[in-house]
Design a protein around this motif. Sequence first.
Motif, PDB file in Angstrom:
ATOM      1  N   ASP E  18      -4.992  30.994  20.555  1.00 18.79           N
ATOM      2  CA  ASP E  18      -4.336  31.601  19.394  1.00 18.79           C
ATOM      3  C   ASP E  18      -2.866  31.865  19.739  1.00 18.79           C
ATOM      4  O   ASP E  18      -2.425  31.664  20.875  1.00 18.79           O
ATOM      5  CB  ASP E  18      -5.082  32.869  18.952  1.00 18.79           C
ATOM      6  N   GLU E  19      -2.121  32.298  18.746  1.00 18.10           N
ATOM      7  CA  GLU E  19      -0.674  32.481  18.920  1.00 18.10           C
ATOM      8  C   GLU E  19      -0.329  33.356  20.123  1.00 18.10           C
ATOM      9  O   GLU E  19       0.559  33.030  20.921  1.00 18.10           O
ATOM     10  CB  GLU E  19      -0.068  33.095  17.649  1.00 18.10           C
ATOM     11  N   GLU E  23       1.676  32.306  23.992  1.00 13.75           N
ATOM     12  CA  GLU E  23       2.973  32.845  24.432  1.00 13.75           C
ATOM     13  C   GLU E  23       3.308  32.424  25.868  1.00 13.75           C
ATOM     14  O   GLU E  23       4.416  32.009  26.170  1.00 13.75           O
ATOM     15  CB  GLU E  23       2.971  34.373  24.347  1.00 13.75           C
ATOM     16  N   LYS E  26       4.785  28.961  26.167  1.00 18.47           N
ATOM     17  CA  LYS E  26       5.919  28.616  25.308  1.00 18.47           C
ATOM     18  C   LYS E  26       7.055  27.911  26.048  1.00 18.47           C
ATOM     19  O   LYS E  26       7.565  26.903  25.552  1.00 18.47           O
ATOM     20  CB  LYS E  26       6.439  29.876  24.583  1.00 18.47           C
TER      21      LYS E  26
END
Lengths: 145, 145, 145, 145, 145, 145
Positions: E18-19, E23, E26
């Motif tokens: 998930d987002e 992270e 990234k």
Amino acid sequence: MTLQTPIGKYAILLASLDEAELELFKPALQELSYCQGRVGSMNMQKVIAAAETAAKRNGIIKDQCYRETHALYHAVLEGIEGVTRGQPSIGEMSRTVGLRFAIVRGKPYEDESEGEWIAAAFYGTIGAPVKGLEHETTGLGINHI
Amino acid sequence: MTLQTPIGKYAILLASLDEAELELFKPALQELSYCQGRVGSMNMQKVIAAAETAAKRNGIIKDQCYRETHALYHAVLEGIEGVTRGQPSIGEMSRTVGLRFAIVRGKPYEDESEGEWIAAAFYGTIGAPVKGLEHETTGLGINHI
Amino acid sequence: MTLQTPIGKYAILLASLDEAELELFKPALQELSYCQGRVGSMNMQKVIAAAETAAKRNGIIKDQCYRETHALYHAVLEGIEGVTRGQPSIGEMSRTVGLRFAIVRGKPYEDESEGEWIAAAFYGTIGAPVKGLEHETTGLGINHI
Amino acid sequence: MTLQTPIGKYAILLASLDEAELELFKPALQELSYCQGRVGSMNMQKVIAAAETAAKRNGIIKDQCYRETHALYHAVLEGIEGVTRGQPSIGEMSRTVGLRFAIVRGKPYEDESEGEWIAAAFYGTIGAPVKGLEHETTGLGINHI
Amino acid sequence: MTLQTPIGKYAILLASLDEAELELFKPALQELSYCQGRVGSMNMQKVIAAAETAAKRNGIIKDQCYRETHALYHAVLEGIEGVTRGQPSIGEMSRTVGLRFAIVRGKPYEDESEGEWIAAAFYGTIGAPVKGLEHETTGLGINHI
Amino acid sequence: MTLQTPIGKYAILLASLDEAELELFKPALQELSYCQGRVGSMNMQKVIAAAETAAKRNGIIKDQCYRETHALYHAVLEGIEGVTRGQPSIGEMSRTVGLRFAIVRGKPYEDESEGEWIAAAFYGTIGAPVKGLEHETTGLGINHI
């Protein structure tokens, strides 16, 4: 026992060569029973039906004889394995085929007791359902009949 | 985009025709990069290795380039799907192959940006591990390179 | 650990024998949980659904339990592999099936800790979508449940 | 055309029933040509060879006839698809089989022109290469001969 | 030659995390060209189309270039083999998928001459066409482009 | 019924992330039963054995219980389908794998009656038997246990 008449090779040539190129092989082809056809579809069932219908209409196999239908069906399916390389689906895998095919029936072996065999060959293109986004493909199936 | 140079068809012809029969196609073949070979085995690994080695020795693909090895490998495997029709095994399924093969590299499409593609074709016999108990088989794989 | 109760064999017999022939096996069958059914289709989804519905209606598996649905689904699919021999398609490959099936649930192993298993067997005909152009086929799948 | 003599069903029963259970089917079996055998192996080639050898030794197929060898080979492979359910490997997939098999040859169809067909059935266990860690499996292949 | 940038691993993470979880990755992702999408269907053709459309709309592959479409198509099909584990069908096998996917394009190898490759990853659920009767599934395909 | 604990996703992460990257997921992992391992081979049997041995040694499955061995075996095979994408062979297809794997056992569903399930995930490289001529691959299998 020797493989004397390569019905598979003749089937491939009948499916892939144009009229002018086939001239060279005309003498050998005259001694065989064969038919040619074309089919373009995203539906495998139509490809199989096109080959079966052509073979029946041209008298390559007997219409109401399951024995001969069974022999051709498995030759056709084996040819389709070569065309689809891995999974015998077309539309479901988002691809389409444009094929020429040939069915050849004859006695490939020197020994008379080996009897008749049938070859089903396909040659054409397979690719995305967009004109031009496609590459060549071929397949050959052979069975005793 | 149009399919202009049928590298797959040329690969099939190179694998299945004899020298005299190939004469007709010599002019077209001269504009392509290709090699031919033979392999007989019950061991699939040897068939794959024979095709890869021939392609590397004849400079059809670059030896230390994984990109090109990967492109050829998948073309060869797709050709083998046609040869084995269903399950890419030979010895384990108690059968043996005697194959001629050809690898052709060229630009099949009119549009220059489609670049180079590679075709791997096989033609020969598959059957019981007893001489003569065999029938013809073929296979063609095509990939961008 | 010993295989003591052959639930797979009983499933095959339930799918392939007629009432009179099954008499012989009635005593053994009385100790098992099973159901029988029939399905004829060119559509694989209907074959799978027929087996699942029969199993749920007859209380062989619990309706809302994914665990049991999952166990049966894989047993059914493995049975279908035997029925279709190679490619689990029917209509797409231009063929149709007429099947009797049986689902058997029981404890095949002597050792109590091996628990319950499920068997799904099919027997009938597969062939061209023309009456009579068909031959027999069978398949068996077994899974822990 | 009607399916009159279920050679596939008889092959399954010959492979899965014991002597006492087979008594019931003796009258029907007497009109067929068949043989039975056993094979246990992690090697698929041995399973195929066991079936072929039994069929040849018992005169079910003619020894030096490729036509009949080819018909049996494909019936055996289709039976093995049912046994292995998905991938016709045993040892490579870390499993072993213990099988009884039967080969039946006869005329299944009422119409004389459909001629002879051959059925190859397997029944036994498949599992880990550890005694007892196994479950039942079956497979049936049918071909014209 | 060394595998330096694991585009396959990044594709899997983009499809499954998930987002918040993403992270961490990234910084590495910023150096790659990628897109993400979702598709739920019983129809394989829709799954393939969803991945191709996303890749074209986001400029990961060139729209009218068969070479790039071909590279992506085979990466997607290989990813689907992992998702479907054995037979690339969904609806026909009475199952449905709910998937997130990611397409990543980049240079995985240290050696510049190995050029660009493409990865297609899927993660989600597969199961009965009933909400909740499903389990997780994943798949990854990689190809040179 | 809701999928609450994604044991498949955790298995993929355990197989593909390094120690530092896994830190983020440690809290969730502490509530699961799992093991990790590595295997490099051209021999599929060794890959399967490595996963089974690791699972038994770490107490993820019970050693002498066929039920649990059967559940893990099918989860492992389904993971291998993703790794090999199409044909579960490695050496025979002239390729080799270098894999990390993870086996996770837990209760993925909210509803207690769905019980325990097992996930087997693989991540690593597959390619020619030459160092560096390889790309990434992954696979996940899930089964009730």
